[in-house]
Design a protein around this motif. Sequence first.
Motif, mmCIF file in Angstrom:
data_model
loop_
_atom_site.group_PDB
_atom_site.id
_atom_site.type_symbol
_atom_site.label_atom_id
_atom_site.label_comp_id
_atom_site.label_asym_id
_atom_site.label_seq_id
_atom_site.Cartn_x
_atom_site.Cartn_y
_atom_site.Cartn_z
ATOM 1 N N ILE A 119 -7.134 17.976 -15.168
ATOM 2 C CA ILE A 119 -7.820 16.747 -15.572
ATOM 3 C C ILE A 119 -6.842 15.574 -15.559
ATOM 4 N N TRP A 120 -5.639 15.811 -16.079
ATOM 5 C CA TRP A 120 -4.626 14.747 -16.093
ATOM 6 C C TRP A 120 -4.243 14.344 -14.672
ATOM 7 N N TRP A 121 -4.069 15.316 -13.770
ATOM 8 C CA TRP A 121 -3.658 14.982 -12.396
ATOM 9 C C TRP A 121 -4.751 14.208 -11.668
ATOM 10 N N ALA A 122 -6.013 14.581 -11.902
ATOM 11 C CA ALA A 122 -7.111 13.834 -11.289
ATOM 12 C C ALA A 122 -7.125 12.394 -11.789
ATOM 13 N N PHE A 123 -6.892 12.233 -13.071
ATOM 14 C CA PHE A 123 -6.835 10.899 -13.683
ATOM 15 C C PHE A 123 -5.706 10.082 -13.078
ATOM 16 N N ALA A 124 -4.530 10.685 -12.955
ATOM 17 C CA ALA A 124 -3.359 9.981 -12.423
ATOM 18 C C ALA A 124 -3.570 9.579 -10.964
ATOM 19 N N LEU A 125 -4.102 10.486 -10.157
ATOM 20 C CA LEU A 125 -4.315 10.191 -8.735
ATOM 21 C C LEU A 125 -5.319 9.065 -8.551
ATOM 22 N N GLY A 126 -6.405 9.099 -9.310
ATOM 23 C CA GLY A 126 -7.405 8.043 -9.199
ATOM 24 C C GLY A 126 -6.849 6.691 -9.600
ATOM 25 N N ALA A 127 -6.108 6.659 -10.709
ATOM 26 C CA ALA A 127 -5.550 5.396 -11.197
ATOM 27 C C ALA A 127 -4.472 4.852 -10.253
ATOM 28 N N ASP A 128 -3.610 5.733 -9.751
ATOM 29 C CA ASP A 128 -2.525 5.300 -8.865
ATOM 30 C C ASP A 128 -3.067 4.783 -7.535
ATOM 31 N N PHE A 129 -3.945 5.543 -6.905
ATOM 32 C CA PHE A 129 -4.475 5.137 -5.609
ATOM 33 C C PHE A 129 -5.458 3.973 -5.745
ATOM 34 N N GLY A 130 -6.102 3.851 -6.902
ATOM 35 C CA GLY A 130 -6.971 2.705 -7.144
ATOM 36 C C GLY A 130 -6.201 1.408 -7.197
ATOM 37 N N GLY A 131 -4.893 1.485 -7.449
ATOM 38 C CA GLY A 131 -4.051 0.298 -7.475
ATOM 39 C C GLY A 131 -3.964 -0.413 -6.142
ATOM 40 N N ASN A 132 -4.409 0.254 -5.074
ATOM 41 C CA ASN A 132 -4.416 -0.372 -3.750
ATOM 42 C C ASN A 132 -5.721 -1.110 -3.454
ATOM 43 N N GLU B 87 -8.050 -10.990 2.267
ATOM 44 C CA GLU B 87 -7.268 -10.419 3.373
ATOM 45 C C GLU B 87 -6.606 -9.127 2.930
ATOM 46 N N PHE B 88 -6.074 -9.136 1.707
ATOM 47 C CA PHE B 88 -5.474 -7.908 1.176
ATOM 48 C C PHE B 88 -6.554 -6.885 0.856
ATOM 49 N N THR B 89 -7.616 -7.339 0.210
ATOM 50 C CA THR B 89 -8.622 -6.421 -0.321
ATOM 51 C C THR B 89 -9.376 -5.676 0.768
ATOM 52 N N ARG B 90 -9.596 -6.308 1.913
ATOM 53 C CA ARG B 90 -10.359 -5.627 2.962
ATOM 54 C C ARG B 90 -9.598 -4.419 3.513
ATOM 55 N N TYR B 91 -8.272 -4.483 3.471
ATOM 56 C CA TYR B 91 -7.468 -3.319 3.844
ATOM 57 C C TYR B 91 -7.344 -2.347 2.661
ATOM 58 N N GLY B 92 -7.145 -2.906 1.469
ATOM 59 C CA GLY B 92 -6.931 -2.081 0.290
ATOM 60 C C GLY B 92 -8.102 -1.189 -0.037
ATOM 61 N N LEU B 93 -9.319 -1.696 0.101
ATOM 62 C CA LEU B 93 -10.503 -0.889 -0.213
ATOM 63 C C LEU B 93 -10.639 0.299 0.735
ATOM 64 N N ILE B 94 -10.331 0.075 2.012
ATOM 65 C CA ILE B 94 -10.402 1.180 2.982
ATOM 66 C C ILE B 94 -9.379 2.258 2.632
ATOM 67 N N VAL B 95 -8.154 1.829 2.339
ATOM 68 C CA VAL B 95 -7.090 2.781 2.009
ATOM 69 C C VAL B 95 -7.411 3.522 0.712
ATOM 70 N N LEU C 269 0.833 -1.205 0.000
ATOM 71 C CA LEU C 269 0.000 0.000 0.000
ATOM 72 C C LEU C 269 0.866 1.254 0.000
ATOM 73 N N ALA C 270 1.934 1.237 0.790
ATOM 74 C CA ALA C 270 2.855 2.380 0.829
ATOM 75 C C ALA C 270 3.570 2.563 -0.497
ATOM 76 N N SER C 271 3.902 1.455 -1.140
ATOM 77 C CA SER C 271 4.591 1.520 -2.426
ATOM 78 C C SER C 271 3.711 2.163 -3.485
ATOM 79 N N ASN C 272 2.444 1.767 -3.524
ATOM 80 C CA ASN C 272 1.539 2.341 -4.516
ATOM 81 C C ASN C 272 1.244 3.809 -4.252
ATOM 82 N N ILE C 273 1.233 4.189 -2.976
ATOM 83 C CA ILE C 273 1.050 5.609 -2.644
ATOM 84 C C ILE C 273 2.299 6.400 -3.012
ATOM 85 N N GLY C 274 3.464 5.924 -2.563
ATOM 86 C CA GLY C 274 4.712 6.646 -2.825
ATOM 87 C C GLY C 274 5.048 6.718 -4.299
ATOM 88 N N GLY C 275 4.742 5.652 -5.047
ATOM 89 C CA GLY C 275 5.054 5.631 -6.470
ATOM 90 C C GLY C 275 4.304 6.662 -7.271
#
Length: 428
Positions: free
Chosen positions: A362-375, A402-410, A144-150
Amino acid sequence: MTGALALTVFVVAFFFIATEKVNKVKVVLVAAGLMAVLGLIPGAQVFFSEHEGIDWNVIFLLFGMMIIVGIIKQTGVFDFLAIWAAKKSQGRPYRLMVMLMAITAIASPFLDNVTTIMLVAPVTVMVCDRLHIPAQPYLIAEVLASNIGGAATLIGDPPNIIIGSRAGLTFNDFLAHMAPVVVIVFLVFLLLTRVLFRKSFVYNPDRVAEVMALQERRAITDPRLLVRCLVVLGLVVIGFGLHAVVHVEPSIVALVGAGVMMLVARADTGETLREVEWPTLVFFMGLFVMVAGLVNTGVIATAGEWVISAVGDNYFGAATSLLFGSAVLGAFFDNIPYVATVAPIVEGLVAQAPDPATGQAIWWAFALGADFGGNGTAVAASANVVALGIAARSGHRISFWEFTRYGLIVTALTSVLAWVYVWLRYFL
């Protein structure tokens, strides 16, 4: 007719990629082959047009960075950092998690997420085994930290590479617009993990002594090589930052850096190339061909026209829809093919924006949604899948849910924070 055919091929392939019923590399090769055999791609142009074919800037940027990371890996510096963090935490579970997440989040903007997880996860398992604490929470938190930091840089997450190439955004652009919100989101995430994983924080004083006995300096197998590698890596990062000044593509910088790294390390060419994630590169190439079929047959243009007409002049609404829509779709489908598919539509929408600043928002909103959705789920990003594989092989299996229940919250929390950031910075 051709559009429906191309869409059918793509949707079926996307289904198999998302569900992982078949190896995704095999899927994209078959789908790309079908696109070619059925005449749905623009002939030889698929090899020469970045907007209607394979984007070689993306491919060679990844290739160069894989070589660089593969050589740095040989120095043992990542093992050193993980053991150092374990000792500094004095065996305190939450403190250890924070330090491992911090190392992961700091490395992710400059190394791709998959590589970061492959380097940090095995050491995490080792330290957790010595402390006799479950490794699963630490591995999940690191992913989760990797996908946020990346999300902070152009090269930190594959979707950003695709967006940067499509939108003409530089390494510095990502630093200026994405890094501030990533820092805020990561700090909030650190506090959230205290609650999410609270039942897993068990302190075992009898095992702390074993961790304190580890000699982290012994992990550095070649100090001189490490110094040379860090110098080259630093120059590569500087090269990325000077893109807007010298107008040299990041892919060229990465390739030159990889060549110099091999020279200063006196690396064996065969061994170095074995460190390259060839399946990942082939997957990208096949994916670009699949998207080219949608572009060539007019599917993307039709969808783009519909989106543009639906949005009208409400560009904040467009940014909101893209951010949350990308977070939702990116959570249930691999965010790489999702971004590759939607990027042409976003490009058309941005072309209608009243000014460049609105278009970039518009591009930044797209990037943030796609990146954070990776969690969002265990299959939403490549790093997630890699981490689950490492966990299973080490005897610390992490199930999909087990992963998804944390990932969806994050994902939900980070998406809301990103939306507030976009609103305050670009539309207020």
